[in-house]
Write an enzyme that holds these catalytic residues in place. Structure first.
Site, PDB file in Angstrom:
ATOM      1  N   SER A 173      -1.327  -5.221   4.325  1.00 50.40           N
ATOM      2  CA  SER A 173      -0.509  -5.521   3.150  1.00 50.40           C
ATOM      3  C   SER A 173       0.856  -4.870   3.243  1.00 50.40           C
ATOM      4  O   SER A 173       0.996  -3.783   3.823  1.00 50.40           O
ATOM      5  CB  SER A 173      -1.232  -5.014   1.896  1.00 50.40           C
ATOM      6  OG  SER A 173      -0.370  -5.006   0.774  1.00 50.40           O
ATOM      7  N   TYR A 222      -5.032   1.160  -3.115  1.00 50.11           N
ATOM      8  CA  TYR A 222      -5.084  -0.117  -2.401  1.00 50.11           C
ATOM      9  C   TYR A 222      -4.287  -0.027  -1.106  1.00 50.11           C
ATOM     10  O   TYR A 222      -4.773  -0.392  -0.031  1.00 50.11           O
ATOM     11  CB  TYR A 222      -4.537  -1.241  -3.287  1.00 50.11           C
ATOM     12  CG  TYR A 222      -4.344  -2.552  -2.553  1.00 50.11           C
ATOM     13  CD1 TYR A 222      -5.444  -3.267  -2.079  1.00 50.11           C
ATOM     14  CD2 TYR A 222      -3.066  -3.066  -2.316  1.00 50.11           C
ATOM     15  CE1 TYR A 222      -5.274  -4.456  -1.393  1.00 50.11           C
ATOM     16  CE2 TYR A 222      -2.893  -4.254  -1.637  1.00 50.11           C
ATOM     17  CZ  TYR A 222      -4.000  -4.953  -1.176  1.00 50.11           C
ATOM     18  OH  TYR A 222      -3.833  -6.131  -0.488  1.00 50.11           O
TER      19      TYR A 222
END
Length: 335
Positions: free
Chosen positions: A127, A152
Site C-alpha cells: 500500500s 494498517y
C-alpha cells in the site's frame, strides 16, 4: 496457468479474476466474504465470476492455517496473487487485532503455501500508506519507509519484510505492489468516491477531511489490473548489482521486487469532489474537517520502475474514471 487469487469478493480481486479468466487462465478464488462492508456487494461480485468457466470459488479465511495448507496442497497453483487483507487506515485505529489476523497471520499462511508447493511467483498487495511520514515526492520504492502512521501501514510494511525473508531463504520470487488510491465500478463502500456519491445523491452532507486539501494519486481499476497482470507475468529476479553497503529498499540479491502502482498524477480532494458533483448534476453539502489520525496529506507515485520493467502506462483520467463509476452506481443501485 492455474492462478490462486485471494480476495476475489473484493474490489481489485474481482476485477483481476475477470481479466485472468478472459485471457484463458484458471482461477482459484479465495475469500471469506466477511462483513467489513456490504456483503451483498461482495456476493454480487462473486456471482459474476462463478458464472464464468475456469473459476473455482473457495470460501475460506486466509488466516485459517489448516484450510490454507489443504488448499495449496490440493490445488498446486503455479502463481499466486494475494489481495485479501483487512483494509482501511481509520478502521485500524478502531480494531487493530483484525489487521494482525488478516494481514500478518494470513500473509504468513500464503507464504508457507507458496514455499511448500512450488509456486513460481507470488504477487501481493502492499500500500502507498507505507510511505507514512515520508515527504519527498513523488514517493519512490528506493526510499526508506520506516515511519508508518497507522497499524494498517505497519502491517503492509511487515508483509514486504516477510516476503523478502522468503525470497532470500527459499528463492521464492515475490513482487509487492504498493497500490495508490484505487477507484472505479464495483468499488468499496468505505472509499471516498463511493461515500461521496451515495451521500450527495441522498442530499446528505459529506465529511471532507483536511479541508479538501488532501492530494491523492487516484488510480482507475482497469489501470491497476493491467499493472498487476504485467507484474504477475514478469517473475521477480535478483538485482545482481545490489549491495549491502548501500542497500536499495526496492530490490534485493534475492528474487524480490517492490513497485508503486499509481496514476502518477495526484489530484486534490476538492477537485475530485467537483468532478463527482459535475457527473451527478448536484452540489455537495460539505463538513470541512481537520486531518484525521493516521492519514497522510498527500500521495504521489513514482512509477518509473514499473514503466521500465513491464511497460505499465496508466491511461484513464479522473474525469473518465468517475464518470464510469457514477454510471455503474446508478445502474447497480437503481438510483
Amino acid at each position: 496457468m492455474k492462478i490462486l487469487v485471494t480476495g476475489t469478493a473484493g474490489f481489485i480481486g474481482s476485477h483481476l479474476a475477470h481479466r485472468l479468466l478472459d485471457r484463458g487462465d484458471e482461477v482459484i478464488g479465495v475469500d471469506n466474504v466477511n462483513d467489513y462492508y456490504d456483503v451483498n456487494l461482495k456476493e454480487a461480485r462473486l456471482a459474476r465470476l462463478t458464472a464464468k468457466a475456469g473459476f473455482t470459488e473457495v470460501r475460506k479465511d486466509v488466516s485459517d492455517r489448516a484450510a490454507m495448507e489443504a488448499l495449496f496442497a490440493s490445488e498446486k497453483p503455479e502463481r499466486v496473487v494475494h489481495l485479501a487483507a483487512q483494509a482501511g487506515v481509520r478502521y485500524s485505529i478502531e480494531n487493530p487485532n483484525a489487521y494482525v489476523d488478516a494481514n500478518l497471520v494470513g500473509f504468513m499462511n500464503v507464504l508457507e503455501g507458496c514455499r511448500h508447493n512450488g509456486v513460481k511467483h507470488l504477487v501481493y498487495a502492499s500500500s502507498s500508506s507505507v510511505y507514512g511520514a515520508n515527504e519527498t515526492m513523488p514517493f519512490s520504492v528506493h526510499d526508506n519507509v520506516d515511519h508508518p502512521l497507522s497499524l494498517y501501514a505497519a502491517s503492509k510494511k511487515a508483509n514486504e519484510l516477510m516476503a523478502h525473508t522468503y525470497s532470500h531463504l527459499y528463492n521464492l520470487p515475490t513482487t509487492g505492489l504498493r497500490f495508490f488510491t484505487v477507484y472505479g465500478p464495483w468499488g468499496r463502500p468505505d472509499m471516498a468516491l463511493f461515500i461521496f456519491t451515495k451521500k450527495i445523491l441522498a442530499g446528505e452532507p459529506i465529511d471532507v477531511f483536511n479541508h479538501g486539501h488532501h492530494r491523492r494519486d487516484f488510480t482507475y481499476i482497469d489501470d491497476i489490473v493491467e499493472g498487476v497482470i504485467r507484474t504477475l507475468d514478469h517473475v521477480a529476479e535478483p538485482n545482481q548489482d545490489w549491495s549491502g553497503a548501500t542497500p536499495d529498499p526496492g530490490t534485493s540479491k534475492a528474487p524480490y521486487r517492490l513497485y508503486n502502482i499509481g496514476s502518477n498524477n495526484p489530484v486534490e480532494l476538492s477537485r475530485f469532489i467537483e468532478i463527482i458533483e459535475e457527473r451527478l448534476g448536484k452540489k455537495a453539502q460539505k463538513n470541512l474537517l481537520p486531518l484525521q489520525p493516521g492519514d497522510v496529506p498527500a500521495t504521489y507515485a513514482n512509477v518509473d520502475d514499473l514503466i521500465d520493467d513491464v511497460g505499465y502506462k496508466p491511461s484513464t483520467t479522473v474525469d473518465e474514471g468517475i464518470a464510469r463509476f457514477v454510471d455503474w452506481y446508478r445502474d447497480f443501485y437503481k438510483v
